[in-house]
Design a protein around this motif. Structure first.
Motif, PDB file in Angstrom:
ATOM      1  N   LYS A 431       0.832  -1.207   0.000  1.00 40.90           N
ATOM      2  CA  LYS A 431       0.000   0.000   0.000  1.00 40.90           C
ATOM      3  C   LYS A 431       0.866   1.256   0.000  1.00 40.90           C
ATOM      4  N   ILE A 432       1.978   1.198   0.703  1.00 36.00           N
ATOM      5  CA  ILE A 432       2.887   2.345   0.738  1.00 36.00           C
ATOM      6  C   ILE A 432       3.389   2.670  -0.658  1.00 36.00           C
ATOM      7  N   VAL A 433       3.710   1.651  -1.424  1.00 34.05           N
ATOM      8  CA  VAL A 433       4.147   1.852  -2.804  1.00 34.05           C
ATOM      9  C   VAL A 433       2.985   2.344  -3.666  1.00 34.05           C
ATOM     10  N   GLU A 434       1.808   1.703  -3.481  1.00 34.88           N
ATOM     11  CA  GLU A 434       0.640   2.046  -4.298  1.00 34.88           C
ATOM     12  C   GLU A 434       0.250   3.507  -4.144  1.00 34.88           C
ATOM     13  N   PHE A 435       0.327   4.013  -2.920  1.00 33.97           N
ATOM     14  CA  PHE A 435      -0.127   5.381  -2.663  1.00 33.97           C
ATOM     15  C   PHE A 435       1.030   6.372  -2.482  1.00 33.97           C
ATOM     16  N   ASP A 436       2.240   5.946  -2.880  1.00 33.28           N
ATOM     17  CA  ASP A 436       3.406   6.824  -2.857  1.00 33.28           C
ATOM     18  C   ASP A 436       3.623   7.420  -1.458  1.00 33.28           C
ATOM     19  N   LEU A 437       3.745   6.512  -0.476  1.00 33.51           N
ATOM     20  CA  LEU A 437       3.929   6.921   0.919  1.00 33.51           C
ATOM     21  C   LEU A 437       5.303   6.495   1.439  1.00 33.51           C
ATOM     22  N   GLN A 438       6.304   6.543   0.570  1.00 33.80           N
ATOM     23  CA  GLN A 438       7.611   5.986   0.923  1.00 33.80           C
ATOM     24  C   GLN A 438       8.257   6.648   2.129  1.00 33.80           C
ATOM     25  N   ASP A 439       7.861   7.866   2.458  1.00 32.74           N
ATOM     26  CA  ASP A 439       8.446   8.548   3.617  1.00 32.74           C
ATOM     27  C   ASP A 439       7.848   8.066   4.938  1.00 32.74           C
ATOM     28  N   GLN A 440       6.807   7.243   4.870  1.00 32.81           N
ATOM     29  CA  GLN A 440       6.141   6.777   6.088  1.00 32.81           C
ATOM     30  C   GLN A 440       6.976   5.704   6.769  1.00 32.81           C
ATOM     31  N   HIS A 441       7.293   5.905   8.049  1.00 36.46           N
ATOM     32  CA  HIS A 441       8.083   4.923   8.802  1.00 36.46           C
ATOM     33  C   HIS A 441       7.188   3.752   9.216  1.00 36.46           C
ATOM     34  N   LEU A 442       7.621   2.551   8.912  1.00 34.83           N
ATOM     35  CA  LEU A 442       6.869   1.334   9.235  1.00 34.83           C
ATOM     36  C   LEU A 442       7.680   0.476  10.190  1.00 34.83           C
ATOM     37  N   GLN A 443       7.052   0.031  11.277  1.00 30.72           N
ATOM     38  CA  GLN A 443       7.768  -0.726  12.308  1.00 30.72           C
ATOM     39  C   GLN A 443       6.919  -1.913  12.766  1.00 30.72           C
ATOM     40  N   VAL A 444       7.509  -3.104  12.770  1.00 30.84           N
ATOM     41  CA  VAL A 444       6.838  -4.277  13.338  1.00 30.84           C
ATOM     42  C   VAL A 444       7.071  -4.278  14.846  1.00 30.84           C
ATOM     43  N   VAL A 445       5.982  -4.262  15.611  1.00 28.27           N
ATOM     44  CA  VAL A 445       6.045  -4.423  17.067  1.00 28.27           C
ATOM     45  C   VAL A 445       5.087  -5.554  17.406  1.00 28.27           C
ATOM     46  N   SER A 446       5.608  -6.754  17.469  1.00 29.73           N
ATOM     47  CA  SER A 446       4.757  -7.930  17.660  1.00 29.73           C
ATOM     48  C   SER A 446       4.088  -7.919  19.018  1.00 29.73           C
ATOM     49  N   PRO A 447       2.874  -8.461  19.109  1.00 32.95           N
ATOM     50  CA  PRO A 447       2.146  -8.471  20.388  1.00 32.95           C
ATOM     51  C   PRO A 447       2.914  -9.203  21.480  1.00 32.95           C
ATOM     52  N   PRO A 448       2.726  -8.762  22.729  1.00 33.64           N
ATOM     53  CA  PRO A 448       3.380  -9.443  23.850  1.00 33.64           C
ATOM     54  C   PRO A 448       2.598 -10.678  24.260  1.00 33.64           C
ATOM     55  N   VAL A 449       3.295 -11.696  24.630  1.00 39.86           N
ATOM     56  CA  VAL A 449       2.653 -12.923  25.103  1.00 39.86           C
ATOM     57  C   VAL A 449       3.239 -13.243  26.464  1.00 39.86           C
ATOM     58  N   GLY A 450       2.405 -13.168  27.493  1.00 35.34           N
ATOM     59  CA  GLY A 450       2.888 -13.450  28.838  1.00 35.34           C
ATOM     60  C   GLY A 450       3.338 -14.889  28.989  1.00 35.34           C
ATOM     61  N   MET A 451       4.538 -15.091  29.490  1.00 37.91           N
ATOM     62  CA  MET A 451       5.091 -16.436  29.674  1.00 37.91           C
ATOM     63  C   MET A 451       4.910 -16.854  31.138  1.00 37.91           C
ATOM     64  N   LYS A 452       3.667 -17.067  31.539  1.00 37.39           N
ATOM     65  CA  LYS A 452       3.377 -17.304  32.951  1.00 37.39           C
ATOM     66  C   LYS A 452       3.178 -18.773  33.293  1.00 37.39           C
ATOM     67  N   ILE A 453       3.195 -19.641  32.299  1.00 33.56           N
ATOM     68  CA  ILE A 453       2.895 -21.054  32.552  1.00 33.56           C
ATOM     69  C   ILE A 453       4.189 -21.855  32.499  1.00 33.56           C
ATOM     70  N   ASP A 454       4.611 -22.309  33.646  1.00 30.11           N
ATOM     71  CA  ASP A 454       5.836 -23.101  33.740  1.00 30.11           C
ATOM     72  C   ASP A 454       5.449 -24.578  33.685  1.00 30.11           C
ATOM     73  N   VAL A 455       5.708 -25.223  32.549  1.00 28.80           N
ATOM     74  CA  VAL A 455       5.317 -26.611  32.351  1.00 28.80           C
ATOM     75  C   VAL A 455       6.571 -27.482  32.345  1.00 28.80           C
ATOM     76  N   PRO A 456       6.824 -28.241  33.393  1.00 29.71           N
ATOM     77  CA  PRO A 456       7.994 -29.127  33.409  1.00 29.71           C
ATOM     78  C   PRO A 456       7.921 -30.166  32.295  1.00 29.71           C
ATOM     79  N   LYS A 457       9.084 -30.631  31.858  1.00 34.22           N
ATOM     80  CA  LYS A 457       9.125 -31.614  30.782  1.00 34.22           C
ATOM     81  C   LYS A 457       8.419 -32.911  31.158  1.00 34.22           C
ATOM     82  N   SER A 458       8.397 -33.206  32.428  1.00 34.21           N
ATOM     83  CA  SER A 458       7.813 -34.468  32.876  1.00 34.21           C
ATOM     84  C   SER A 458       6.286 -34.437  32.967  1.00 34.21           C
ATOM     85  N   SER A 459       5.679 -33.258  32.785  1.00 34.26           N
ATOM     86  CA  SER A 459       4.228 -33.141  32.950  1.00 34.26           C
ATOM     87  C   SER A 459       3.494 -33.898  31.843  1.00 34.26           C
ATOM     88  N   PRO A 460       2.536 -34.740  32.200  1.00 38.15           N
ATOM     89  CA  PRO A 460       1.766 -35.461  31.177  1.00 38.15           C
ATOM     90  C   PRO A 460       0.850 -34.511  30.418  1.00 38.15           C
TER      91      PRO A 460
END
Length: 665
Positions: A431-460
């Motif tokens: 879209k940036i190319v299509e609408f000639d918006l090359q000066d627009q800064h684009l940044q990927v900021v991926s969503p946060p995922v809380g790592m709150k679940i501690d699952v031991p390897k031995s857990s069934p």
């Protein structure tokens, strides 16, 4: 019934209620109106004529009426306050908004199809003042023909609500003794405003209507307080006049059964025993004000219910708060802080304070130090209202040419465009190319995922898990396909169980989709968890072996990329819990999951079934390697990574602004 009521506004000053107190009321009466102005006026005039002995105020929440009906209500001369909403916030949230505006120690919710009778209010208040264990009080409900409608309510083990004494004579002695009941109808119910806030009011999970009142009484019961039926208070109730109005297109034929399922899931222990085994801790209502001098406005045009977009939005706000900004949530129409607090609690997030205003109010009176807007098109949904401006484009969906012409120039005033994933960035880049918006800064900021679940390897681990809101159209999570895939597994003789977890959108087309999924799953090992509690979801993540994600299946990426999954927060959550993911081979999840290393890609239902059967037969060491790889990959999307990336972008733009200002001096 005595004392006829007729509404004549010219006579109002002559019968102005002596006990009406707009400044220091003891009781705040909240009434919803949706396109029934004459009925609401009848309700009001009965209140003026038959309420005495207690200082009170009345708040009428107009819940998105048409312009003509709204004008009729607003032209009625009375002491009531009218809160006018541009859209229908449904029963629970409309009442929450009214309760937040209340000034009284007590709040009373009253349907507009109720005509109160002489001396109705003091007995309800007296119970709460004199009975130490009283949390809610409700009256005797009488039908207009004189039959008893309800002398309090009881709840069966299956969640069915039973109105005591329905269609019997209200004069029978057994209906004229005060007693505790499971619930009273929210058509007329009184409680302390503090208790209402402490349980975060009416719950959004029951939208658009039904079972909110049962749920509310049980939530207050979980605080250790009881619900009282008070026969000395009588009201006349026409019953369901708004919800039964087909003009509103609520299509509520399925909602009672669906909401009963949600209610039973939440309260099954109480329904079996009649008691609360443990007392609840009051919830935390996020404060309204902040002492921070810097201001951040965050705009979303979308409904706020627990989901990936809301988690992202609220996580952004949390980062801004740590940077010293006071927060203002800007929305097309107001939400209650009760609702925002409940969503925060559901998503296990916290904010120190938040103000909520409409976009119209913000446009008229605000300029923020920082402005963040969320949208689903290359052009932002609104002009920036900030000195630093960030636009989060969830996906650049097609726009009408007229809207593009109008709104595309707004984009140049935003300092950066944020997106969730490289998949979305690629589409925005086009879209940036299509609408000639090359000066627009684009940044990927991926969503946060809380790592709150501690699952031991031995857990069934066993079974299959899928997380995603139940809705049709767009990038539907395809629970319907997963149900069909479970039949395919069953036909192959593979034994496993599918757990489907998600919230349910209130609109009728989404309820119908959910109902069809349930019907198709009959006789299959499939369990639905609608609006599951956080501990239930955590337990399922801990115990599940495989994860299915279906959004994007069958989508032609070249023609309709917007219907692919944009990122896939739930996929990463599952991977963090050492659950092996199966994702469609397009969209954001295909870039997260490394095919054959940290999970698997598939392109059809048949391939999903075959891959699942194959993985279930793998030796333990290969399974553990897949789990290790999934957890390692998920760690790249932590809360800390999100925070670091967003702060770096903020600081870069702030530095650029400082340098530009210095050069201009």
């Amino acid at each position: 019934m005595d004392d006829s009521v007729s509404h004549n506004s010219a006579q109002l000053n002559e019968m102005m209620p002596a006990d009406y107190d707009a400044d220091t009321p003891v009781v705040s009466i909240v009434i919803l109106n949706l396109d029934k102005p004459e009925m609401t006026i009848d309700c009001l005039e009965a209140i003026w004529k038959r309420t005495n002995g207690i200082p009170y105020e009345v708040i009428v929440v107009d819940n998105g009426s048409t312009a003509g009906n709204k004008a009729i209500l607003e032209s009625y001369e009375g002491p009531q306050r009218v809160l006018s909403l541009a859209i229908n916030r449904f029963f629970g949230e409309g009442n929450n908004i009214g309760a937040e505006a209340a000034k009284g120690e007590y709040v009373l919710f009253l349907n507009n199809d109720v005509i109160v009778q002489k001396g109705w209010l003091p007995p309800l208040v007296e119970v709460l003042k004199t009975q130490p264990d009283a949390g809610c009080s409700g009256p005797k409900f009488i039908y207009p023909d004189g039959d008893l409608q309800e002398a309090g309510g009881l709840l069966d083990e299956d969640g069915s609500a039973v109105q005591i004494g329905k269609f019997q004579s209200p004069d029978q002695p057994r209906f004229n003794r005060m007693r505790t009941v499971d619930y009273v109808s929210a058509a007329c119910v009184l409680m302390r405003r503090k208790d209402f806030i402490d349980v975060l009011g009416f719950d959004f999970r029951y939208e658009p209507a039904y079972y909110e009142d049962c749920d509310l009484c049980l939530k207050i019961g979980a605080l250790g307080k009881k619900t009282y039926y008070v026969p000395a208070s009588e009201v006349e109730h026409y019953e369901s006049t708004t919800t039964s109005d087909k003009a509103h297109e609520l299509r509520l034929n399925t909602i009672v059964g669906l909401n009963r399922q949600k209610f039973v899931t939440r309260w099954q222990d109480f329904l079996k025993t009649g008691r609360h085994d443990t007392l609840a801790t009051p919830s935390s209502l996020v404060p309204e004000t902040s002492r921070n001098k810097k201001t951040a406005g965050i705009y979303t045009p979308y409904n706020i219910i627990p989901g990936g977009g809301e988690r992202y939005l609220l996580s952004v706000m949390r980062v801004f708060e740590t940077l010293g900004y006071s927060l203002t949530l800007v929305v097309p129409e107001v939400y209650s802080r009760i609702r925002i607090s409940a969503v925060l609690e559901k998503l296990e997030l916290t904010l120190d304070a938040i103000e909520i205003i409409t976009h119209q109010e913000a446009e008229q009176s605000r300029r923020f130090d920082l402005f963040f807007s969320l949208g689903n098109e290359i052009c932002p949904p609104c002009k920036t209202l900030g000195d630093i401006s960030l636009y989060c484009c969830q996906f650049p969906l097609p726009s009408a040419q007229q809207e593009l012409d109008r709104r595309l120039p707004w984009l140049t005033d935003y300092d950066a465009v944020i997106c969730y994933s490289e998949f979305v960035a690629e589409e925005i880049g086009k879209k940036i190319v299509e609408f000639d918006l090359q000066d627009q800064h684009l940044q990927v900021v991926s969503p946060p995922v809380g790592m709150k679940i501690d699952v031991p390897k031995s857990s069934p681990k066993s079974g299959i898990l899928a997380i995603g809101r139940f809705f049709s159209g767009g990038h539907c999570k395809r629970q319907d396909m997963m149900v069909s895939a479970m039949k395919g597994l069953k036909d192959r003789g593979v034994q496993s169980r599918l757990n489907l977890v998600g919230s349910l959108h209130p609109e009728p087309e989404h309820r119908e989709y959910f109902t069809k999924c349930q019907t198709d799953a009959k006789d299959l090992p499939v369990t639905f968890h609608v609006d599951a509690a956080s501990d239930t979801l955590g337990d399922l993540l801990y115990k599940s072996s495989l994860y299915w994600h279906g959004a994007g299946l069958g989508v032609n990426v070249d023609k309709d990329p917007g219907n692919c999954e944009h990122f896939g927060i739930s996929v990463v959550e599952a991977m963090a819990a050492r659950v092996i993911p199966f994702v469609v081979n397009n969209g954001g999840p295909s870039l997260i999951v490394e095919d054959g290393i940290s999970g698997f890609h598939y392109s059809s239902e048949e391939e999903l079934v075959a891959l699942t059967e194959k993985v279930l037969a793998l030796p333990d060491d290969e399974i553990e390697t897949l789990r290790d790889n999934a957890a390692k990959r998920a760690a790249q999307f932590s809360d800390e990574a999100f925070r670091t990336n967003l702060i770096a972008l903020h600081d870069m733009i702030a530095q650029q602004k400082t340098e530009q200002l210095a050069q201009s001096l």
